[in-house]
Design an enzyme around this catalytic site. Structure first.
Site, PDB file in Angstrom:
ATOM      1  CG  ASP A   1      18.192 -37.395 -23.176  1.00 41.46           C
ATOM      2  OD1 ASP A   1      16.947 -37.507 -23.197  1.00 41.46           O
ATOM      3  OD2 ASP A   1      18.822 -36.602 -23.882  1.00 41.46           O
ATOM      4  NE  ARG A   9      12.212 -36.871 -27.649  1.00 47.81           N
ATOM      5  CZ  ARG A   9      11.094 -36.794 -26.915  1.00 47.81           C
ATOM      6  NH1 ARG A   9      10.591 -35.635 -26.614  1.00 47.81           N
ATOM      7  NH2 ARG A   9      10.504 -37.893 -26.485  1.00 47.81           N
ATOM      8  N   GLY A  34       8.955 -42.296 -23.814  1.00 52.43           N
ATOM      9  CA  GLY A  34       8.271 -42.930 -24.952  1.00 52.43           C
ATOM     10  C   GLY A  34       8.597 -44.414 -25.008  1.00 52.43           C
ATOM     11  CB  THR A  38      14.519 -43.633 -27.204  1.00 56.45           C
ATOM     12  OG1 THR A  38      14.066 -42.728 -28.228  1.00 56.45           O
ATOM     13  CG2 THR A  38      16.028 -43.497 -27.089  1.00 56.45           C
ATOM     14  CB  ILE A  39      12.044 -45.262 -32.031  1.00 54.74           C
ATOM     15  CG1 ILE A  39      11.373 -43.889 -31.930  1.00 54.74           C
ATOM     16  CG2 ILE A  39      11.137 -46.375 -31.525  1.00 54.74           C
ATOM     17  CD1 ILE A  39      10.229 -43.698 -32.924  1.00 54.74           C
ATOM     18  CG  ASP A  40      13.591 -40.423 -30.783  1.00 55.45           C
ATOM     19  OD1 ASP A  40      12.771 -40.822 -31.618  1.00 55.45           O
ATOM     20  OD2 ASP A  40      13.266 -39.795 -29.754  1.00 55.45           O
ATOM     21  CB  ALA A  48      14.443 -40.792 -49.865  1.00 56.46           C
ATOM     22  CD  GLU A  49      13.469 -40.186 -55.572  1.00 53.60           C
ATOM     23  OE1 GLU A  49      12.524 -40.151 -54.755  1.00 53.60           O
ATOM     24  OE2 GLU A  49      13.851 -41.242 -56.118  1.00 53.60           O
ATOM     25  CB  SER A  57      14.276 -42.305 -18.346  1.00 47.17           C
ATOM     26  OG  SER A  57      13.084 -42.073 -19.064  1.00 47.17           O
ATOM     27  NE  ARG A 105       7.575 -38.394 -22.662  1.00 52.98           N
ATOM     28  CZ  ARG A 105       7.055 -38.800 -23.829  1.00 52.98           C
ATOM     29  NH1 ARG A 105       5.766 -38.688 -24.066  1.00 52.98           N
ATOM     30  NH2 ARG A 105       7.835 -39.327 -24.760  1.00 52.98           N
ATOM     31  CG  ASP A 110      17.339 -39.034 -28.874  1.00 50.12           C
ATOM     32  OD1 ASP A 110      17.333 -40.107 -28.228  1.00 50.12           O
ATOM     33  OD2 ASP A 110      16.484 -38.153 -28.707  1.00 50.12           O
TER      34      ASP A 110
HETATM   35  P1  ADP Z   1      13.005 -39.850 -22.218  1.00 51.82           P
HETATM   36  O1  ADP Z   1      13.448 -40.670 -21.062  1.00 51.82           O
HETATM   37  O2  ADP Z   1      12.546 -40.684 -23.369  1.00 51.82           O
HETATM   38  O3  ADP Z   1      14.013 -38.789 -22.582  1.00 51.82           O
HETATM   39  P2  ADP Z   1      11.382 -37.807 -20.940  1.00 51.82           P
HETATM   40  O4  ADP Z   1      12.339 -36.698 -21.199  1.00 51.82           O
HETATM   41  O5  ADP Z   1       9.916 -37.564 -21.138  1.00 51.82           O
HETATM   42  O6  ADP Z   1      11.672 -39.113 -21.803  1.00 51.82           O
HETATM   43  O7  ADP Z   1      11.647 -38.278 -19.437  1.00 51.82           O
HETATM   44  C1  ADP Z   1      10.934 -39.364 -18.890  1.00 51.82           C
HETATM   45  C2  ADP Z   1      10.740 -39.112 -17.416  1.00 51.82           C
HETATM   46  O8  ADP Z   1      12.020 -39.042 -16.773  1.00 51.82           O
HETATM   47  C3  ADP Z   1      10.100 -37.777 -17.047  1.00 51.82           C
HETATM   48  O9  ADP Z   1       8.699 -37.818 -17.164  1.00 51.82           O
HETATM   49  C4  ADP Z   1      10.527 -37.622 -15.621  1.00 51.82           C
HETATM   50  O10 ADP Z   1       9.774 -38.462 -14.762  1.00 51.82           O
HETATM   51  C5  ADP Z   1      11.953 -38.145 -15.672  1.00 51.82           C
HETATM   52  N1  ADP Z   1      12.870 -37.037 -15.871  1.00 51.82           N
HETATM   53  C6  ADP Z   1      13.051 -36.320 -16.993  1.00 51.82           C
HETATM   54  N2  ADP Z   1      13.957 -35.341 -16.815  1.00 51.82           N
HETATM   55  C7  ADP Z   1      14.369 -35.444 -15.549  1.00 51.82           C
HETATM   56  C8  ADP Z   1      15.312 -34.715 -14.748  1.00 51.82           C
HETATM   57  N3  ADP Z   1      15.996 -33.684 -15.236  1.00 51.82           N
HETATM   58  N4  ADP Z   1      15.479 -35.114 -13.468  1.00 51.82           N
HETATM   59  C9  ADP Z   1      14.790 -36.150 -12.968  1.00 51.82           C
HETATM   60  N5  ADP Z   1      13.897 -36.873 -13.675  1.00 51.82           N
HETATM   61  C10 ADP Z   1      13.683 -36.529 -14.939  1.00 51.82           C
HETATM   62  O1  F6P Z   2      11.157 -40.285 -28.295  1.00 51.80           O
HETATM   63  C1  F6P Z   2      10.319 -41.097 -29.068  1.00 51.80           C
HETATM   64  C2  F6P Z   2       9.305 -40.267 -29.796  1.00 51.80           C
HETATM   65  O2  F6P Z   2       8.461 -41.129 -30.527  1.00 51.80           O
HETATM   66  C3  F6P Z   2       9.885 -39.178 -30.704  1.00 51.80           C
HETATM   67  O3  F6P Z   2      10.345 -39.694 -31.924  1.00 51.80           O
HETATM   68  C4  F6P Z   2       8.699 -38.251 -30.835  1.00 51.80           C
HETATM   69  O4  F6P Z   2       9.140 -36.932 -31.068  1.00 51.80           O
HETATM   70  C5  F6P Z   2       8.046 -38.343 -29.475  1.00 51.80           C
HETATM   71  O5  F6P Z   2       8.508 -39.543 -28.875  1.00 51.80           O
HETATM   72  C6  F6P Z   2       6.548 -38.368 -29.506  1.00 51.80           C
HETATM   73  O6  F6P Z   2       6.104 -38.377 -28.197  1.00 51.80           O
HETATM   74  P1  F6P Z   2       4.607 -38.682 -27.744  1.00 51.80           P
HETATM   75  O7  F6P Z   2       4.521 -40.141 -27.451  1.00 51.80           O
HETATM   76  O8  F6P Z   2       4.456 -37.876 -26.500  1.00 51.80           O
HETATM   77  O9  F6P Z   2       3.692 -38.287 -28.845  1.00 51.80           O
END
Ligand code: ADP
Ligand code: F6P
Length: 320
Positions: A104, A172, A12, A126-128, A187-188, A106, A73, A130
């Site tokens: 994570d 997320r 994202g 990432t904005i999350d 917020a309440e 990526s 992705r 996390d």
């Molecule tokens: P983020 O990096 O925000 O967590 P994703 O989980 O969608 O986002 O991962 C982004 C990209 O990183 C995936 O589309 C893929 O190309 C690669 N990726 C994700 N998980 C793995 C993994 N376990 N091993 C290798 N590449 C991965």
């Molecule tokens: O990881 C960033 C994020 O915006 C999360 O907050 C949300 O759950 C997700 O990505 C949305 O993903 P997409 O861009 O696939 O709608």
């Protein structure tokens, strides 16, 4: 020392990614390296879709949201055959290191590439917020400010109509955006996955406040809870107060990055280049005790992140 490096944005998008790209390009060039931008994350790497970056080509991108390198992705990269193809492409393109800006998922790709001889450095984007091994991820501050501005506007109309607005924010599975934004908008109640919640108690609090002359309410719900409609309906049934749902959605991912995001993105991008300059890979750059540092990639991914319990408690103790 790496002589030619790449930078890609993956997963994202997040405000501030452009500031990382700019910092990586400028720092790399200043250190005598060649720097290429890889378009659309790992998909672009496999396709060999790269652009040479110059000091001028990264000019004017700092203040822009999104990512000028685009993002994607790439399921193919999740298995080792895809990663091996990535290694071949790096060799073809003479890339001796890559800065991977993403979450994570990526970083796992970056770890796999590193294990096959291409040093990669993860920069958290990432904005999350996390990612386990860092106190801060690029884009988080901007997203929270956007959500806060949006909810301030929602508060206006909620107040005019004596309603309860139930607002879903992104994150997320994580509730960091929800808790901070919840405090910032007064917020309440805030509902996240990390903390148990009780709708009966929230309804009772609302009814008690109504007796004391308060007629409008904001409940912030983290998207990971996955029940925003149900929560709004239940609160309406329990309190008799008309409720509305707003899902803020992708608006939180866009916009011009804040100072915090621009500065940390620049520092983290610079740090990543310093590592590649020394031929070091398989690291994640992060923030620890307020300072930019780096950690072994697998170790970093295995860490456990603390939730902001005290902040959550303060929010609840100051909500009414
Ligand atoms: P983020 O990096 O925000 O967590 P994703 O989980 O969608 O986002 O991962 C982004 C990209 O990183 C995936 O589309 C893929 O190309 C690669 N990726 C994700 N998980 C793995 C993994 N376990 N091993 C290798 N590449 C991965
Ligand atoms: O990881 C960033 C994020 O915006 C999360 O907050 C949300 O759950 C997700 O990505 C949305 O993903 P997409 O861009 O696939 O709608």
């Amino acid at each position: 020392m790496a002589r030619r490096i790449g930078v890609l944005t993956s997963g994202g998008d997040a405000p501030g990614m452009n500031a990382v790209v700019r910092a990586v390009a400028r720092a790399g060039l200043q250190k005598g390296m060649e720097v290429v931008g890889i378009r659309r994350g790992y998909a672009g790497l496999l396709a060999g879709d790269v652009v040479e970056l110059t000091a001028r080509s990264v000019s004017g991108i700092m203040q822009r949201g999104g990512t000028c390198l685009y993002t994607a992705r790439c399921p193919e990269f999740r298995d080792m055959d895809g990663v091996k193809k990535g290694v071949e492409k790096c060799k073809e393109l003479s890339l001796e290191g890559i800065v991977v800006v993403g979450g994570d998922g990526s970083f796992r790709g970056a770890g796999d590439l590193s294990s096959l001889g291409i040093p990669c450095i993860g920069v958290p984007g990432t904005i999350d917020n996390d990612i386990q091994c860092t106190e801060y991820t690029i884009g988080y501050d901007t997203a929270m400010n956007t959500a806060m501005e949006m909810i301030d506007k929602i508060r206006d109309t909620t107040q005019s109509h004596d309603r309860c607005s139930v607002v879903e924010v992104m994150g997320r599975k994580a509730g960091y955006i929800a808790v901070n934004v919840g405090i910032a908008v007064g917020a309440e109640a805030v509902i996240t996955l990390e903390e148990p919640y009780n709708l009966n108690k929230i309804a009772d609090d609302i009814l008690r406040a109504k007796k004391n002359g308060k007629f409008h309410f904001i409940i912030v719900v983290a998207e990971g809870v996955g029940q925003t409609d149900v929560i709004a309906r239940t609160i309406q049934e329990m309190t008799g107060i008309e409720s509305r749902v707003t899902v803020l959605g992708h608006v939180q991912r866009g916009g011009s990055p804040t100072v915090r995001d621009r500065v940390l993105a620049t520092e983290m991008g610079y740090h990543a280049v310093e590592l590649l300059e020394q031929g070091i890979g398989n690291r994640i750059v992060g923030l620890k005790d307020g300072k930019v540092y780096d950690v072994d990639l697998q170790e970093g991914l295995a860490m456990k992140k603390e939730f902001i319990q005290r902040r959550y408690q303060i929010l609840n103790d100051t909500a009414f």
